[in-house]
Design a protein around this motif. Structure first.
Motif, short mmCIF file in Angstrom:
data_model
loop_
_atom_site.label_atom_id
_atom_site.label_comp_id
_atom_site.label_asym_id
_atom_site.label_seq_id
_atom_site.Cartn_x
_atom_site.Cartn_y
_atom_site.Cartn_z
N MET A 125 0.84 -1.20 0.00
CA MET A 125 0.00 0.00 0.00
C MET A 125 0.88 1.25 0.00
O MET A 125 1.88 1.31 0.71
CB MET A 125 -0.92 0.01 1.23
CG MET A 125 -1.84 1.22 1.32
SD MET A 125 -2.95 1.15 2.73
CE MET A 125 -3.94 -0.28 2.28
N ALA A 126 0.51 2.23 -0.82
CA ALA A 126 1.30 3.45 -0.93
C ALA A 126 1.28 4.22 0.38
O ALA A 126 0.27 4.31 1.07
CB ALA A 126 0.73 4.33 -2.05
N LYS A 127 2.44 4.76 0.72
CA LYS A 127 2.59 5.55 1.94
C LYS A 127 2.10 6.97 1.63
O LYS A 127 2.67 7.68 0.81
CB LYS A 127 4.05 5.54 2.36
CG LYS A 127 4.34 6.18 3.70
CD LYS A 127 5.83 6.10 4.01
CE LYS A 127 6.18 6.79 5.31
NZ LYS A 127 7.65 6.81 5.54
N THR A 128 1.02 7.40 2.31
CA THR A 128 0.33 8.65 1.98
C THR A 128 0.35 9.62 3.16
O THR A 128 0.16 9.23 4.31
CB THR A 128 -1.14 8.36 1.62
OG1 THR A 128 -1.18 7.48 0.49
CG2 THR A 128 -1.88 9.65 1.28
N VAL A 129 0.58 10.90 2.85
CA VAL A 129 0.47 11.95 3.87
C VAL A 129 -0.44 13.05 3.33
O VAL A 129 -0.37 13.42 2.15
CB VAL A 129 1.85 12.53 4.25
CG1 VAL A 129 2.55 13.18 3.07
CG2 VAL A 129 1.72 13.52 5.41
N VAL A 130 -1.30 13.55 4.20
CA VAL A 130 -2.19 14.66 3.86
C VAL A 130 -1.65 15.92 4.53
O VAL A 130 -1.55 15.98 5.76
CB VAL A 130 -3.63 14.38 4.34
CG1 VAL A 130 -4.55 15.56 3.99
CG2 VAL A 130 -4.17 13.09 3.70
N VAL A 131 -1.27 16.90 3.72
CA VAL A 131 -0.70 18.15 4.21
C VAL A 131 -1.81 19.18 4.37
O VAL A 131 -2.52 19.49 3.41
CB VAL A 131 0.39 18.67 3.25
CG1 VAL A 131 0.98 19.97 3.78
CG2 VAL A 131 1.48 17.62 3.05
#
Length: 253
Positions: free
Chosen positions: A1-7
């Protein structure tokens, strides 16, 4: 699973940031959230620190002063790229963007898009609680930018968007000097001109119920001035340099 961050940039968003962050993490439990606070005098940064202490998925980047949305996002993007996230998403702190729509944004990136944009002005897009004049101003501004920049994108100013890190990493943010919502226009146009794969999906945009809008006359003037300059430069063959993105061809959904 892609490593995702919400800024999520913040300035005086103490009444909304907790709820927005909780909704993001409830919708995409594997994601992280980075709150970029511009030294909010209302205590938003302190609240964000408290939130981060109780959840390792929440991070806080403190900046010393309020000097523009573009600079806040650029700082957040650099932070995320340094930590090897695969997808970097941007979202407003005031609840205008619905975190429950994140899976559709991520699906476009999973499908190979370099950039995914949540769009108000395509079928399925909805705006709630905006008076008619606000819609007219937004539509007119978008149409002006599309014509001047010869863009096929439907919502150049949308702040609900995500990027593949390998594409975002090619940008020299020292040359992206727009602030306010013009930063969104500049970044989208740069990706489009470079042949990036851009996916659009309809969103429900809800006018904030808490806090004060950051829109100002200066932001509008900056956008009109820069878009006009870019359009004229492009017409005379002096447009900014393109990116060397991994593949060519834009797609919209």
């Amino acid at each position: 699973m892609a490593k995702t961050v919400v800024v999520i940039p913040t300035y005086n968003e103490i009444r909304s940031i907790s709820a927005v962050t909780e909704r993001v993490l409830r919708t995409v439990a594997s994601a992280d959230v980075l709150i970029v606070d511009d030294n909010s005098p209302d205590g938003t940064g302190d609240l964000a620190d408290t939130m981060a202490e109780s959840d390792p998925r929440i991070h806080v980047l403190h900046r010393s002063e309020k000097n523009g949305l573009g600079a806040a996002y650029a700082a957040g993007f650099r932070w995320a790229l340094d930590r090897d996230f695969d997808y970097i998403v941007e979202m407003d702190a005031d609840g205008s963007h619905q975190p429950e729509e994140l899976p559709r944004l991520i699906a476009l990136l999973d499908g190979g898009a370099d950039m995914a944009i949540g769009t108000r002005w395509i079928p399925g897009g909805v705006i709630k609680n905006w008076p008619a004049y606000r819609k007219l101003i937004s539509r007119a501004g978008t149409a002006y930018a599309r014509i001047l920049l010869q863009s096929k994108l439907h919502d150049l100013t949308s702040g609900y968007r995500g990027f593949r890190a390998d594409s975002l990493r090619l940008i020299d943010f020292g040359t992206v000097n727009s602030q306010g919502y013009c930063f969104q226009i500049e970044l989208a146009w740069l990706f489009e001109r470079s042949g990036g794969r851009i996916g659009e999906f309809p969103i429900t945009f809800v006018e904030r119920e808490e806090g004060v809008s950051k829109m100002s006359t200066g932001i509008v003037v900056e956008a009109l001035t820069k878009v006009t300059g870019w359009g004229l430069a492009s017409a005379f063959g002096r447009a900014p340099e393109r990116l060397s993105l991994p593949a060519a061809g834009a797609t919209s959904r």
